[in-house]
Design a protein around this motif. Structure first.
Motif, PDB file in Angstrom:
ATOM      1  N   HIS A  84       0.822  -1.219   0.000  1.00 48.97           N
ATOM      2  CA  HIS A  84       0.000   0.000   0.000  1.00 48.97           C
ATOM      3  C   HIS A  84       0.857   1.271   0.000  1.00 48.97           C
ATOM      4  CE1 HIS A  84      -3.342  -2.695   0.687  1.00 48.97           C
ATOM      5  NE2 HIS A  84      -2.756  -3.157   1.768  1.00 48.97           N
ATOM      6  N   PRO A  86       2.018   4.905  -1.327  1.00 51.10           N
ATOM      7  CA  PRO A  86       1.186   6.019  -1.814  1.00 51.10           C
ATOM      8  C   PRO A  86       0.967   5.911  -3.328  1.00 51.10           C
ATOM      9  CG  PRO A  86       2.904   6.825  -0.355  1.00 51.10           C
ATOM     10  CD  PRO A  86       3.212   5.380  -0.602  1.00 51.10           C
ATOM     11  N   THR A 133      11.399   6.672   4.258  1.00 57.13           N
ATOM     12  CA  THR A 133      10.438   5.869   5.017  1.00 57.13           C
ATOM     13  C   THR A 133      11.073   4.654   5.697  1.00 57.13           C
ATOM     14  OG1 THR A 133       9.800   4.712   2.974  1.00 57.13           O
ATOM     15  CG2 THR A 133       8.433   6.566   3.661  1.00 57.13           C
ATOM     16  N   THR A 152       1.739  16.377   3.116  1.00 56.80           N
ATOM     17  CA  THR A 152       0.331  16.258   3.515  1.00 56.80           C
ATOM     18  C   THR A 152       0.043  14.947   4.232  1.00 56.80           C
ATOM     19  OG1 THR A 152      -0.288  17.592   1.587  1.00 56.80           O
ATOM     20  CG2 THR A 152      -2.052  16.363   2.681  1.00 56.80           C
ATOM     21  N   HIS A 153       0.736  13.873   3.796  1.00 54.22           N
ATOM     22  CA  HIS A 153       0.444  12.541   4.338  1.00 54.22           C
ATOM     23  C   HIS A 153       1.642  11.950   5.089  1.00 54.22           C
ATOM     24  CE1 HIS A 153      -3.321  12.465   2.104  1.00 54.22           C
ATOM     25  NE2 HIS A 153      -2.652  12.919   1.058  1.00 54.22           N
ATOM     26  N   ARG A 155       2.077  11.348   8.094  1.00 56.07           N
ATOM     27  CA  ARG A 155       1.761  10.451   9.208  1.00 56.07           C
ATOM     28  C   ARG A 155       0.969   9.214   8.798  1.00 56.07           C
ATOM     29  NH1 ARG A 155       0.317  14.431  14.354  1.00 56.07           N
ATOM     30  NH2 ARG A 155       2.314  15.564  14.352  1.00 56.07           N
ATOM     31  N   ASP A 156       0.682   9.078   7.507  1.00 54.28           N
ATOM     32  CA  ASP A 156      -0.026   7.865   7.088  1.00 54.28           C
ATOM     33  C   ASP A 156       0.714   7.153   5.963  1.00 54.28           C
ATOM     34  OD1 ASP A 156      -1.302   9.402   4.712  1.00 54.28           O
ATOM     35  OD2 ASP A 156      -2.074  10.456   6.461  1.00 54.28           O
ATOM     36  N   SER A 157       0.420   7.470   4.708  1.00 52.42           N
ATOM     37  CA  SER A 157       1.028   6.716   3.605  1.00 52.42           C
ATOM     38  C   SER A 157       2.528   6.959   3.453  1.00 52.42           C
ATOM     39  CB  SER A 157       0.312   7.034   2.290  1.00 52.42           C
ATOM     40  OG  SER A 157       0.305   8.422   2.044  1.00 52.42           O
ATOM     41  N   LYS A 159       4.526   7.449   6.138  1.00 60.36           N
ATOM     42  CA  LYS A 159       5.098   7.237   7.470  1.00 60.36           C
ATOM     43  C   LYS A 159       6.253   6.234   7.423  1.00 60.36           C
ATOM     44  CE  LYS A 159       1.860   3.533   8.645  1.00 60.36           C
ATOM     45  NZ  LYS A 159       0.761   3.099   9.523  1.00 60.36           N
ATOM     46  N   ARG A 161       8.466   3.010   7.706  1.00 62.83           N
ATOM     47  CA  ARG A 161       8.211   1.597   7.454  1.00 62.83           C
ATOM     48  C   ARG A 161       9.340   0.763   8.038  1.00 62.83           C
ATOM     49  NH1 ARG A 161       4.469   0.429   3.238  1.00 62.83           N
ATOM     50  NH2 ARG A 161       3.442   2.322   2.512  1.00 62.83           N
TER      51      ARG A 161
END
Length: 205
Positions: A84, A86, A133, A152-153, A155-157, A159, A161
């Protein structure tokens, strides 16, 4: 155009082996060999994808439909389904792959300086995403749209790994199965009994 170099790969524990190829692509751009920029970028992408499979401990022999074979395109789809990444990053993978395919298979395909530069920026930003990441580096993206997406992302996509290492199975000769243990004891006792019988026969001679 902004200055770009791949010096950050030299000391990378993940991608130091890709530095020479990445640097070669820049030199091809400098001598205006834009077709080879595309071709070598695609080859470099294949090496990057292979490394991701190792980093994530993924199965290189993932299932495919009967009659199909594993390709860079299917590898990319598989990575996306498993990891998954981005969408903006996966789009970079697909763009480099398509540029490379066109450069290899279509002799009449006209490659501009701008397209070659875009391809190099794609490769740079793929490396930046992976190192930022997986290794928590703070490298800069070349493409403004990717930089904006990352900000923008964050803290999610985009973040952090985790690098996954293959699990090594420890093989032990000691079995906890009581039946196996009894069988081993029986065989051991049987060997001793046979040896004693042979020894007695030998001494009687």
């Amino acid at each position: 155009m902004a200055q770009l170099n791949f010096a950050f790969l030299k000391s990378s524990s993940l991608f130091s082996n890709q530095y020479k190829t990445a640097n070669k692509i820049l030199k091809l751009y400098e001598i205006e060999d834009y077709r080879d920029v595309m071709v070598n970028s695609r080859l470099l992408l294949e090496a990057i994808v292979k490394k991701i499979f190792t980093i994530e401990n993924l199965d290189r022999y993932y299932p495919v439909h009967t009659g199909n074979r594993r390709t860079l395109r299917s590898d990319t789809f598989y990575l996306q389904s498993e990891l998954h990444y981005p969408t903006s990053i996966i789009n970079l993978f697909n763009e480099v792959r398509k540029f490379g395919n066109d450069a290899v298979h279509d002799e009449d395909y006209s490659i501009s300086k701008g397209q070659a530069w875009r391809c190099i920026c794609d490769i740079n930003d793929i490396f930046v995403f992976l190192l930022n990441t997986y290794k928590e580096q703070k490298l800069y993206y070349m493409r403004p749209d990717i930089a904006m997406d990352a900000a923008t992302h964050a803290r999610d996509s985009f973040k952090k790994r985790t690098i996954k290492h293959p699990i090594k199975k420890t093989i032990t000769s000691k079995s906890k199965n009581p039946e196996v243990k009894l069988a081993k004891q029986y065989l051991k006792q049987k060997k001793k009994s046979k040896f004693s019988t042979r020894l007695r026969k030998f001494l009687k001679k």
